[in-house]
Design a protein around this motif. Structure first.
Motif, PDB file in Angstrom:
ATOM      1  N   VAL B 128       0.833  -1.200   0.000  1.00 52.40           N
ATOM      2  CA  VAL B 128       0.000   0.000   0.000  1.00 52.40           C
ATOM      3  C   VAL B 128       0.870   1.253   0.000  1.00 52.40           C
ATOM      4  O   VAL B 128       0.645   2.188  -0.788  1.00 52.40           O
ATOM      5  N   THR B 131       2.689   1.760  -3.351  1.00 51.83           N
ATOM      6  CA  THR B 131       1.718   2.168  -4.371  1.00 51.83           C
ATOM      7  C   THR B 131       1.417   3.651  -4.233  1.00 51.83           C
ATOM      8  O   THR B 131       1.408   4.388  -5.228  1.00 51.83           O
ATOM      9  N   ALA B 132       1.193   4.067  -2.961  1.00 48.90           N
ATOM     10  CA  ALA B 132       0.881   5.475  -2.724  1.00 48.90           C
ATOM     11  C   ALA B 132       2.027   6.353  -3.210  1.00 48.90           C
ATOM     12  O   ALA B 132       1.813   7.349  -3.914  1.00 48.90           O
ATOM     13  N   THR B 139      -4.616   9.143  -5.892  1.00 50.23           N
ATOM     14  CA  THR B 139      -4.484   7.827  -5.262  1.00 50.23           C
ATOM     15  C   THR B 139      -3.727   7.949  -3.953  1.00 50.23           C
ATOM     16  O   THR B 139      -4.136   7.417  -2.923  1.00 50.23           O
ATOM     17  N   GLU B 140      -2.613   8.701  -4.026  1.00 51.93           N
ATOM     18  CA  GLU B 140      -1.789   8.847  -2.833  1.00 51.93           C
ATOM     19  C   GLU B 140      -2.580   9.540  -1.718  1.00 51.93           C
ATOM     20  O   GLU B 140      -2.594   9.085  -0.577  1.00 51.93           O
ATOM     21  N   ILE B 143      -5.153   7.152  -0.238  1.00 51.31           N
ATOM     22  CA  ILE B 143      -4.546   6.102   0.609  1.00 51.31           C
ATOM     23  C   ILE B 143      -4.050   6.702   1.912  1.00 51.31           C
ATOM     24  O   ILE B 143      -4.298   6.167   2.999  1.00 51.31           O
ATOM     25  N   VAL B 146      -6.732   7.462   4.398  1.00 48.05           N
ATOM     26  CA  VAL B 146      -7.197   6.235   5.054  1.00 48.05           C
ATOM     27  C   VAL B 146      -6.228   5.838   6.157  1.00 48.05           C
ATOM     28  O   VAL B 146      -6.623   5.500   7.275  1.00 48.05           O
ATOM     29  N   VAL B 147      -4.943   5.946   5.848  1.00 46.52           N
ATOM     30  CA  VAL B 147      -3.923   5.618   6.851  1.00 46.52           C
ATOM     31  C   VAL B 147      -4.058   6.551   8.059  1.00 46.52           C
ATOM     32  O   VAL B 147      -4.042   6.098   9.204  1.00 46.52           O
ATOM     33  N   ALA B 186       2.606   1.171   6.228  1.00 48.16           N
ATOM     34  CA  ALA B 186       2.301   1.908   5.002  1.00 48.16           C
ATOM     35  C   ALA B 186       2.906   3.304   5.055  1.00 48.16           C
ATOM     36  O   ALA B 186       3.509   3.775   4.096  1.00 48.16           O
ATOM     37  N   ARG B 190       5.930   4.548   2.615  1.00 47.31           N
ATOM     38  CA  ARG B 190       5.639   5.639   1.682  1.00 47.31           C
ATOM     39  C   ARG B 190       6.664   6.761   1.838  1.00 47.31           C
ATOM     40  O   ARG B 190       7.174   7.283   0.854  1.00 47.31           O
TER      41      ARG B 190
END
Lengths: 525, 310
Positions: B128, B131-132, B139-140, B143, B146-147, B186, B190
């Motif tokens: 995750v 990806t971010a 998208t980042e 995400i 949410v984190v 995550a 990131r």
């Protein structure tokens, strides 16, 4: 100079905080919090116990649950169906108005009809027609002979018509409607914190020995004991069994103990051909072995009741042989607790066609009865030794009871459960009818029969006992009915708990069989 | 001829390179520089092997109800059992379980839960997080919000709610702990990946026309490992503590198969009656386990963080 001032300030502060509560005030640590101050909202031990200080009943019970006059001075049976109650004269409500037969009639109208009641008093009020003869004379009539009428009345707290008319549960909680005749007047209710009451100086009976009483719900057992030891409360109910041994040695603390009218027992699924939580040792489906009396006997023999009493309950229980302990009305004198006999249990299992036993999951509540989880665990050990591979699952009480009574499909969900039953009539018909009477909603029998045991002969005897007004005769019939149920292993009794209260030295509390904590039973030594 | 040749052929592939140390060996040497860390690592190895070998080294199988007798409950340390089969060196608990055996079995559950939830959370969090970092843009943002949302919940509260919904059992505890912990990974990944993504080697890889996935997992991924390992050790210790807390609150595991937390909770009510051993010893083991995992994690951080290098 400065130092002197400081010392003086310190002394004042110390005096303020350390000064012992005056003897006129009493603080009680409760094990569970009442759900409302409305005496008809929820038929639950904590509510009934606490509200007995503010409200009173026509018929009261003494500590061993024998009936004694309350707001009714005396009563007599006119014929089998009509009882006449003479009410006490000169009784005043806390607001000064006089107590009369109208209040009783109002109470019997209100009690079964409280909105949103989780468990109402309808069982005690239904089937009774009230007729006022004069202000202090009342007649109760029932469709047929009903010997338990006075017992039923001993469950219903009487409220005032004047303040109760149109009052909701919230009005009782706020104190607006909480007007009774009892030895204490309601002062305040702070949910989650405390309930306060003050002495009723105009009480008709023996006036209370305490000016002010405060009930503090302290749910955790160790915390309750700690509060007593620290002097935060003067009395606690339900002393955890683990602490009894230690508190006995504590010079500042006194303990009072009495046998409960509760029995802790196991209910067995006896109505399904295949029961969901019993499988063969290899996990395959088998026929419900609990329908075989020999298997039920084997399970009863596999339980070491002495070990449960001495090790799990730490001595504060009695091994059970039937539905109620020996001193109660309608018990059988012949029955003795089933002796622990592992070999006998294995032999019976083999005879019934289970020489290698089977697999079973036992269910029970966690935190409803004293040491419930530990008892379940100990019994699982005992069954496993007898060859029945037992696993356990304990659930929060509310979840457990709803699933145990009516799970998927409205049927009792589990195969083998640990439960307790407190006979609120104080005699055995109060256990026989709901626990082993055939499940029948219309007749009101078998209301807590989660094993669905059914025996027409037994039903007939219970009905006969309930129509027999003569005490001696009725006791005989009930004792016989108990013997039939126990011989059939309709339930497996485990033990009768002994209730323990702790008080600080200098106070004494009379233990009650119904587990109620009454300040009226507290005396100064 | 052949005799002369043989040693030469053997020697060539095995030629030692004394000048250049392997990174792993250097890492090991740096790690073991601290005596405390070395000791902690040794202890950790010992605890893991104890837990792994539990069925062969414990006197009793505390989960087999036929071996446990309630008549032996709450025996003080050093007492013989009523059957005479065992000596309970650290006493027994409220159900009659031998505490030494119950603690080793409990340790097994604690470590299993800690390691499994740590590993799964790490994998999920890494994917995750990377990806971010790589996707950027909406998208980042999505995400990472949410984190953030996840991290703003108290871990214990979230885990309690999940267990209430999912029910009891080891698998459910692991699911709950993974849900609680993936966000930490995550976020770490990131952050690191963002830094790495701007470096020249990634640009070089892009110029070569490598696929995004390849760049992400083959190039950026390995370079994020160092901080990830540090977070993993801390979070594993945290997971073990969290599992113990859940068990202590009685929502984790079945009563007949106690982990350390449940053992502590079982003994808790006997504390006032001076039966200290039921809670004390499992508590001690839990404490030691968490402390040594943290010690190992600290040293890993020191070694793996280039800024702290001497």
């Amino acid at each position: 100079m400065l130092r002197a001032v400081r010392n003086w300030c310190l002394a004042v502060v110390v005096a303020l905080f350390v000064a012992p509560a005056t003897a006129q005030e009493l603080k009680i640590g409760l094990a569970s919090e009442p759900s409302a101050m409305d005496p008809h909202f929820h038929n639950l031990t904590p509510n009934n116990s606490l509200l007995s200080h503010v409200f009173e009943r026509l018929v009261e019970t003494d500590p061993s649950n024998k009936l004694i006059p309350g707001l009714a001075e005396s009563w007599k049976i006119l014929d089998g169906n009509i009882w006449e109650f003479k009410l006490r004269a000169g009784v005043k409500w806390h607001d000064g108005s006089a107590f009369t037969a109208d209040d009783v009639i109002f109470t019997f109208e209100r009690a079964p009809n409280v909105p949103n009641s989780p468990s109402s008093f309808a069982t005690s009020t239904k089937g009774k027609t009230l007729k006022k003869i004069d202000d202090l004379t009342l007649q109760f009539s029932t469709p047929g002979p009903y010997p338990l009428l006075a017992n039923d009345l001993s469950n219903v707290l009487i409220v005032s018509r004047k303040t109760g008319e149109g009052a909701k549960t919230e009005d009782y909680n706020s104190g607006k409607a909480a007007v009774g005749t009892g030895p204490f007047k309601f002062a305040s209710f702070t949910p989650g914190d405390k309930i306060e009451m003050v002495r009723n100086p105009d009480y008709w009976g023996t006036k209370a020995a305490f000016e002010k009483i405060t009930f503090k719900p302290i749910k955790a057992g160790p915390a309750r004991v700690a509060a007593l030891l620290a002097g935060d409360v003067d009395i606690i109910e339900d002393v955890p069994t683990a602490d009894i041994e230690r508190l006995k040695k504590e010079p500042r603390i006194a303990l009072s103990q009495g046998v409960s009218r509760r029995v802790i027992y196991f209910h067995l699924d006896q109505f399904r051909d295949e029961t969901p939580f019993i499988k063969a040792k290899d996990g395959g489906a088998i026929k419900n072995p609990l329908r075989d009396k020999r298997v039920r006997q084997a399970l009863s023999k596999a339980i070491n009741r002495d070990a449960i009493v001495s090790r799990v309950m730490e001595g504060v229980a009695l091994p059970a042989s039937q539905f109620l302990a020996d001193q109660f009305f309608g018990v059988s004198a012949k029955l003795k607790p089933v002796a622990f006999d592992l070999e006998g249990a294995r032999k019976l299992l083999a005879e019934a066609g289970y020489p290698n036993g089977f697999k079973m999951t036992m269910h029970g509540p966690n935190g409803r009865y004293t040491n419930d989880v530990k008892i379940i665990e100990a019994v699982a050990q005992m069954f496993t030794r007898a060859g029945i591979e037992t696993s356990i699952e304990t659930l929060p009480p509310a979840v457990f009871f709803s699933r145990a009574s009516a799970g998927a499909g409205g049927l009792p969900e589990f195969s083998f459960i640990l439960v307790g039953w407190s006979a609120d009539t104080g005699e055995t018909s109060g256990s026989l009818k709901p626990l082993v009477g055939t499940f029948d909603k219309d007749k009101g029998t078998g209301s807590a029969n989660r094993g669905r045991y059914s025996n027409p002969a037994l039903d007939a005897m219970i009905a006969e006992a309930q129509a027999t007004v003569d005490d001696g005769k009725r006791a005989g019939i009930l004792a016989q009915a108990v013997e039939i149920a126990i011989d059939d292993v309709a339930i497996i009794p485990s033990h009768y708990p002994i209730n323990t209260w702790g008080t600080r030295k200098g106070l004494k509390i009379t233990p009650r069989a119904d587990e109620y904590t009454f300040v009226m039973g507290v005396t100064k030594e | 001829m052949s005799i002369a040749e043989t040693p030469a052929t053997v020697e060539t592939p095995n030629k030692p390179k004394p000048a250049v140390e392997s990174p792993l060996r250097r890492f090991a040497a740096e790690f073991l520089e601290s005596r405390v860390a070395a000791g902690a690592l040794l202890m950790l190895g010992l605890i893991i092997s104890l837990a792994a070998l539990a069925p062969w080294i414990t006197p009793q199988n505390p989960y087999d109800l036929a071996q446990v007798d309630v008549l032996d409950s709450r025996l003080p340390p050093g007492t013989k059992s009523s059957s005479g089969a065992y000596t309970h060196w650290l006493g027994t608990d409220g159900a009659g379980r031998d505490l030494v055996s119950a603690m080793i079995y409990g340790l097994r559950i604690s470590l299993l839960v800690g390691a499994a939830s740590g590993l799964i959370a790490m994998v999920i969090g890494t994917v995750v997080g990377m990806t971010a970092a790589y996707a950027g843009g909406r998208t980042e943002t999505l995400i990472m919000r949410v984190v953030d949302l996840q991290l703003s919940f108290p871990a214990i509260l979230l885990a309690l709610m999940l267990i209430a919904v999912l029910g009891k059992g080891i698998d459910k505890i692991i699911i709950a702990l993974v849900t609680v912990q993936w966000a930490y990974y995550a976020r770490t990944v990131r952050g690191t990946a963002l830094v790495e993504a701007r470096k020249e080697y990634v640009e070089a890889a892009r110029c070569l026309g490598l696929s995004s996935a390849r760049i992400l997992f083959k190039h950026i991924g390995p370079n994020c490992m160092a901080p990830l390992i540090v977070v993993a050790t801390v979070q594993t210790a945290h997971a073990i503590a969290l599992e113990a807390t859940l068990s202590f609150l009685g929502v984790g595991l079945p009563q007949t198969e106690p982990s350390l937390g449940l053992l502590i909770s079982n003994g808790f009510e006997y504390m006032l009656s001076h039966k200290y051993w039921i809670s004390f010893f499992p508590g001690l083991v839990l404490l030691i386990t968490i402390v040594i995992i943290n010690l190992v994690g600290d040293q890993l951080r020191d070694v793996l963080n280039p800024r702290l290098k001497k």
